[in-house]
Design a protein around this motif. Structure first.
Motif, short mmCIF file in Angstrom:
data_model
loop_
_atom_site.label_atom_id
_atom_site.label_comp_id
_atom_site.label_asym_id
_atom_site.label_seq_id
_atom_site.Cartn_x
_atom_site.Cartn_y
_atom_site.Cartn_z
N ARG A 76 18.94 -13.69 -33.83
CA ARG A 76 18.43 -14.08 -32.50
C ARG A 76 18.77 -13.03 -31.43
NH1 ARG A 76 17.28 -19.72 -32.64
NH2 ARG A 76 16.75 -20.18 -34.82
N MET A 77 19.47 -11.96 -31.77
CA MET A 77 19.78 -10.95 -30.77
C MET A 77 18.52 -10.30 -30.22
SD MET A 77 21.36 -7.77 -33.02
CE MET A 77 21.29 -6.56 -31.70
N THR A 78 17.43 -10.34 -31.00
CA THR A 78 16.17 -9.76 -30.51
C THR A 78 15.64 -10.54 -29.31
OG1 THR A 78 14.97 -11.09 -32.14
CG2 THR A 78 15.56 -8.86 -32.78
N LYS A 79 15.96 -11.83 -29.26
CA LYS A 79 15.56 -12.64 -28.10
C LYS A 79 16.34 -12.22 -26.87
CE LYS A 79 14.95 -17.49 -26.75
NZ LYS A 79 15.08 -18.92 -27.19
N LEU A 80 17.63 -11.95 -27.05
CA LEU A 80 18.46 -11.50 -25.92
C LEU A 80 17.98 -10.15 -25.40
CD1 LEU A 80 22.36 -11.55 -25.94
CD2 LEU A 80 21.14 -9.57 -25.11
N LEU A 81 17.57 -9.27 -26.32
CA LEU A 81 17.19 -7.90 -25.94
C LEU A 81 15.71 -7.76 -25.62
CD1 LEU A 81 19.24 -6.06 -28.71
CD2 LEU A 81 19.73 -6.06 -26.25
N ALA A 82 14.98 -8.85 -25.62
CA ALA A 82 13.53 -8.79 -25.39
C ALA A 82 13.22 -8.07 -24.07
CB ALA A 82 12.94 -10.19 -25.38
N GLY A 83 12.37 -7.06 -24.15
CA GLY A 83 11.94 -6.33 -22.96
C GLY A 83 12.84 -5.17 -22.58
N ALA A 84 14.04 -5.08 -23.14
CA ALA A 84 14.96 -4.00 -22.81
C ALA A 84 14.67 -2.78 -23.67
CB ALA A 84 16.40 -4.44 -22.99
N THR A 85 14.55 -1.60 -23.06
CA THR A 85 14.31 -0.35 -23.80
C THR A 85 15.39 0.68 -23.53
OG1 THR A 85 12.89 0.43 -21.99
CG2 THR A 85 11.81 -0.69 -23.83
N SER A 86 16.37 0.30 -22.71
CA SER A 86 17.50 1.18 -22.41
C SER A 86 18.64 0.31 -21.88
CB SER A 86 17.13 2.23 -21.36
OG SER A 86 16.91 1.60 -20.09
N MET A 87 19.79 0.90 -21.65
CA MET A 87 20.93 0.15 -21.14
C MET A 87 20.62 -0.45 -19.77
SD MET A 87 23.27 0.01 -23.41
CE MET A 87 24.66 -0.57 -22.43
#
Length: 503
Positions: A430-441
């Motif tokens: 489910r970490m992909t849900k947390l990182l959705a839309g992020a492409t950098s720090m």
């Protein structure tokens, strides 16, 4: 009466047993509400030794059925959530003054074979003078043993069960006290109060399950106006957290003069978790804390075995939990059974199931047995299903966490390794849900210190019922242990401000 909503099952208690029962029942098609007066896992379920284990020392008390069930469950849980549960090797230095070697070997032989071990490596003998695991141990201890058990993030285990329950249709209500439950025309009339707003709510339920842990007897009498022939015995277990003082990812288990065993486990990378004590407790469960005598007891137990001596100033944090054990009449708190038992009251055709005892490792089996126990009232409910299922985030191919993290490194090459492992261990697939839309720090938003970023905070608020800074820092992420007091205060101010603006 017809305007009041009806549910099949109303579960009181948002610890591991309550969350497990809600998930199991919702997955069988029952309409479920879980009600918790505080945060999920705020009581006993976040204050354990963080182990999924068979309970090696229970063999001394002839608890063979419990140990066998726990050992079987150990591998079931490992397969269901390999991101928050992983194997750990335990080194047991042998102290001939406390238990003879033959008894330790016999116990470990049974431990290896009682539960049909498949994944975990078995026991081996150690020469502590030669093997690297003996390097930090005092020279007087020359023999040792190494065996397997598993580590677990206990608070997250509760949260993931609640998430799983919600995904199956259960309603999860935190910061909501069950103020009254009364039988009425063959069903339960349940009243609740939102502890933040004071708003009240009433529902009808066909069955009530009391998974209140240390509060189980209080719920039986004060809330449900009922009686039980069973009783709970409260036993306090305290832990200390210190800087890690040995190399390697293995843990230690040492015997103390009073025959108790003390776990010394790696914790949060650079720390060690040491515990636990076993002391009868008669106070309010919400007020429990570690006494100085317990801290000194744990320090002395460690210093008896290790070259590097711990001092009181090394203690970073302490925590204490109240274990609600079924009162089986044993005088010694360490001998009180860790098994669970049920008390089913079917008065008036409105069943009340009270749960006494239990442990983290056997929660899934307890939940399954509990729902089976009330199954006759729900003839159309589905069959047992949780044994082969994945917990949210555990949908990792072959339960191979290492392969999963490598795959995530390819998907998020900009994410630092330490942060990737942090997200992987807490959220798994489910970490992909947390990182959705992020492409950098920059896409993770504000950095609050340690590994805590705004994206993770918003994720646990939106998906995991985190409603306070403490929920985030200590039960959802553990990052409060790595942040300075000033960073924690700054985060708390931001969090409260964000909540106010969102409201």
């Amino acid at each position: 009466m017809t305007d009041i909503p009806m549910v099949d099952l109303f579960v009181i208690g948002g610890g591991i047993n309550g969350a497990g029962i809600a998930r199991d029942a919702a997955g069988r098609g029952l309409k479920v509400i879980l009600c918790e007066k505080d945060d999920l896992a705020q009581g006993t379920s976040s204050r354990s030794g963080k182990l999924v284990h068979g309970g090696l020392r229970y063999l001394e008390y002839y608890e063979f059925r419990l140990v066998r069930e726990a050992l079987i469950e150990r591998e079931v849980l490992l397969n269901s959530a390999s991101h928050i549960i992983w194997p750990m090797r335990f080194v047991l230095p042998h102290s001939p003054q406390d238990r003879p070697a033959w008894l330790v070997r016999l116990g470990l032989f049974l431990y290896d074979h009682l539960g049909g071990r498949k994944k975990l490596p078995g026991t081996r003998s150690l020469d502590l003078r030669r093997d690297p695991e003996g390097a930090p141990i005092l020279d007087q201890y020359t023999r040792g043993f190494e065996y397997s058990d598993c580590w677990v993030d206990d608070a997250r285990l509760v949260v993931l069960n609640a998430v799983g329950a919600a995904e199956k249709g259960a309603e999860i209500l935190t910061r909501t006290a069950c103020t009254s439950a009364r039988r009425e025309n063959g069903q339960w009339r349940v009243e609740m109060r939102d502890e933040r707003t004071g708003a009240t709510r009433t529902v009808l339920a066909r069955c009530l399950i009391n998974a209140g842990g240390p509060w189980v007897n209080d719920i039986v009498g004060r809330v449900a106006g009922s009686n039980s022939r069973r009783n709970v015995r409260l036993v306090k277990g305290s832990h200390i957290i210190v800087p890690k003082f040995w190399d390697g990812d293995h843990a230690y288990l040492v015997q103390n003069h009073d025959k108790r065993v003390i776990f010394i486990n790696p914790y949060e990378g650079d720390k060690a978790l040491i515990g636990t004590t076993d002391i009868p407790y008669e106070g309010r469960p919400e007020e429990v804390k570690a006494d100085e005598s317990e801290v000194e007891y744990l320090l002395a137990a460690v210093n008896r075995y290790f070259k590097e001596k711990l001092r009181r100033s090394d203690v970073i944090e302490t925590f204490s939990g109240v274990r609600p054990l079924f009162d089986d009449g044993q005088g010694n708190p360490s001998a009180v059974t860790r098994d669970y038992t049920f008390d089913l009251d079917e008065t008036g055709g409105a069943p009340l199931l009270n749960i006494f005892g239990g442990k983290i490792t056997t929660f899934r089996k307890l939940a399954e047995h509990a729902v089976q126990k009330v199954g006759k009232f729900f003839p159309n409910m589905g069959p047992d299903w949780t044994a082969g299922s994945k917990l949210p985030g555990g949908e990792i191919e072959n339960a191979d966490f290492v392969a999963f993290t490598e795959k995530m490194r390819e998907a998020y090459p900009w994410l630092p390794r330490g942060l990737l492992h942090h997200y992987g261990h807490l959220y798994g697939a489910r970490m992909t849900k947390l990182l959705a839309g992020a492409t950098s720090m920059d896409g993770l938003g504000r950095h609050f210190g340690a590994k805590l970023y705004e994206a993770e905070v918003r994720h646990v608020v939106n998906n995991e019922w985190a409603l306070s800074a403490e929920d985030v820092l200590f039960r959802r992420t553990k990052q409060g242990l790595h942040m300075s007091p000033a960073e924690r205060e700054t985060f708390a101010q931001w969090f409260d401000g964000e909540l106010l603006r969102a409201a």
